[in-house]
Design a protein around this motif. Structure first.
Motif, PDB file in Angstrom:
ATOM      1  N   GLY A 187       0.783  -1.238   0.000  1.00 57.70           N
ATOM      2  CA  GLY A 187       0.000   0.000   0.000  1.00 57.70           C
ATOM      3  C   GLY A 187       0.807   1.276   0.000  1.00 57.70           C
ATOM      4  N   VAL A 188       2.153   1.187   0.006  1.00 57.94           N
ATOM      5  CA  VAL A 188       2.970   2.395  -0.029  1.00 57.94           C
ATOM      6  C   VAL A 188       2.905   3.001  -1.430  1.00 57.94           C
ATOM      7  N   THR A 189       2.461   4.233  -1.533  1.00 55.02           N
ATOM      8  CA  THR A 189       2.336   4.895  -2.835  1.00 55.02           C
ATOM      9  C   THR A 189       3.348   6.014  -3.025  1.00 55.02           C
ATOM     10  N   GLY A 190       4.207   6.226  -2.037  1.00 54.05           N
ATOM     11  CA  GLY A 190       5.243   7.248  -2.143  1.00 54.05           C
ATOM     12  C   GLY A 190       6.048   7.279  -0.860  1.00 54.05           C
ATOM     13  N   PHE A 191       7.101   8.076  -0.867  1.00 53.20           N
ATOM     14  CA  PHE A 191       7.935   8.235   0.323  1.00 53.20           C
ATOM     15  C   PHE A 191       8.170   9.710   0.608  1.00 53.20           C
ATOM     16  N   ARG A 192       8.165  10.042   1.884  1.00 54.71           N
ATOM     17  CA  ARG A 192       8.662  11.340   2.331  1.00 54.71           C
ATOM     18  C   ARG A 192      10.088  11.151   2.844  1.00 54.71           C
ATOM     19  N   VAL A 193      10.920  12.151   2.641  1.00 53.33           N
ATOM     20  CA  VAL A 193      12.286  12.118   3.153  1.00 53.33           C
ATOM     21  C   VAL A 193      12.326  12.806   4.513  1.00 53.33           C
ATOM     22  N   ALA A 194      13.118  12.278   5.409  1.00 52.44           N
ATOM     23  CA  ALA A 194      13.382  12.912   6.703  1.00 52.44           C
ATOM     24  C   ALA A 194      14.889  13.111   6.840  1.00 52.44           C
ATOM     25  N   LEU A 195      15.296  14.316   7.267  1.00 54.37           N
ATOM     26  CA  LEU A 195      16.712  14.630   7.496  1.00 54.37           C
ATOM     27  C   LEU A 195      16.870  15.204   8.902  1.00 54.37           C
ATOM     28  N   PRO A 196      16.663  14.371   9.918  1.00 56.30           N
ATOM     29  CA  PRO A 196      16.707  14.878  11.302  1.00 56.30           C
ATOM     30  C   PRO A 196      18.125  15.178  11.763  1.00 56.30           C
ATOM     31  N   ALA A 197      18.210  16.069  12.732  1.00 59.31           N
ATOM     32  CA  ALA A 197      19.471  16.405  13.395  1.00 59.31           C
ATOM     33  C   ALA A 197      19.161  16.547  14.882  1.00 59.31           C
ATOM     34  N   PRO A 198      20.176  16.489  15.743  1.00 61.28           N
ATOM     35  CA  PRO A 198      19.914  16.632  17.177  1.00 61.28           C
ATOM     36  C   PRO A 198      19.089  17.879  17.491  1.00 61.28           C
ATOM     37  N   GLY A 199      17.984  17.689  18.184  1.00 57.09           N
ATOM     38  CA  GLY A 199      17.111  18.796  18.525  1.00 57.09           C
ATOM     39  C   GLY A 199      16.177  19.231  17.411  1.00 57.09           C
ATOM     40  N   HIS A 200      16.218  18.539  16.267  1.00 54.09           N
ATOM     41  CA  HIS A 200      15.402  18.948  15.115  1.00 54.09           C
ATOM     42  C   HIS A 200      14.939  17.698  14.368  1.00 54.09           C
TER      43      HIS A 200
END
Length: 245
Positions: A46-59
């Motif tokens: 059922g996955v129709t797309g992906f979002r990207v995540a670029l986390p950093a400490p505190g964010h």
């Protein structure tokens, strides 16, 4: 996932110059599988797309939970979050082989994610406005650093920035993205290169004291944050368009 490229072409673009990418933890699979099979299986789930995540400490940029997934993503400082079904992937990157013949391998961990809006991701319009201001701020920092005489590392970054400034590269995003997303991503990369120039100037001793180095790092931190937010907004633009219907 959108049906605009074949699974093989998508897998090849993801792997790039790396040796191999595999996916572990897929529902129904006891062992890691190849990327092409994994993409097909995720689409079937059922996955129709992906979002990207670029986390950093505190964010926790781009993350939506749960805590287990967020912790792994923060350690890797990157992840992708499935849209349409609650599955996300976090990369574990390793280098193998002897000196002079080092190869990169990636194992993606498939984990459950929370279906919720991602953290702190701006719209493309907001990102574009923020980047314009960040570009002015980064330029001002570079002026104060006087990078003209800061050595070959800074000069190489300046040359890369000038090459980027010649015009947007339509190939930076997959088929189906709006032109504005390409513009925003290119501008975010240009801002990132300017930040690299500033850091390069610091590395060669442009600062006269530790306090001045700290002040410069503090001045660059919000610029870096804006550039990361804009990159995520650009990469996620296709899925956000689908989510809006």
């Amino acid at each position: 996932m959108a049906g605009k490229a074949s699974p093989d072409d998508a897998a090849s673009a993801i792997v790039g110059d790396d040796t191999v990418h595999r996916v572990a933890g897929l529902p129904g699979e006891a062992a890691p599988v190849g990327l092409t099979l994994a993409l097909g299986r995720l689409r079937g789930l059922g996955v129709t797309g992906f979002r990207v995540a670029l986390p950093a400490p505190g964010h926790p940029l781009g993350l939506s939970g749960p805590p287990e997934f967020n912790a792994r993503a923060l350690e890797a400082q990157e992840a992708v979050v499935g849209f349409g079904a609650p599955h996300g992937l976090v990369p574990e990157v390793s280098e193998v082989g002897p000196a002079g013949d080092v190869r990169v391998e990636v194992l993606w961990r498939c984990m459950a994610v929370r279906e919720a809006p991602p953290a702190d991701v701006p719209s493309l319009g907001e990102a574009e406005r923020e980047l314009a201001e960040a570009l002015r701020e980064a330029t001002a920092v570079l002026t104060r650093l006087d990078v003209a005489g800061s050595g070959p590392a800074a000069q190489a970054a300046i040359d890369a920035y000038r090459a980027r400034a010649e015009g947007p590269d339509e190939s930076v995003l997959a088929p189906g993205y709006p032109p504005r997303a390409v513009r925003v991503l290119e501008l975010a990369r240009r801002v990132g290169l300017l930040v690299d120039v500033a850091h390069g100037a610091q590395d060669v001793g442009g600062a006269v004291s530790a306090s001045e180095l700290g002040a410069r790092a503090e001045a660059l931190r919000p610029v870096e944050r804006v550039a990361r937010r804009a990159r995520v907004a650009a990469y996620n633009a296709y899925v956000e368009g689908v989510a809006r219907g």
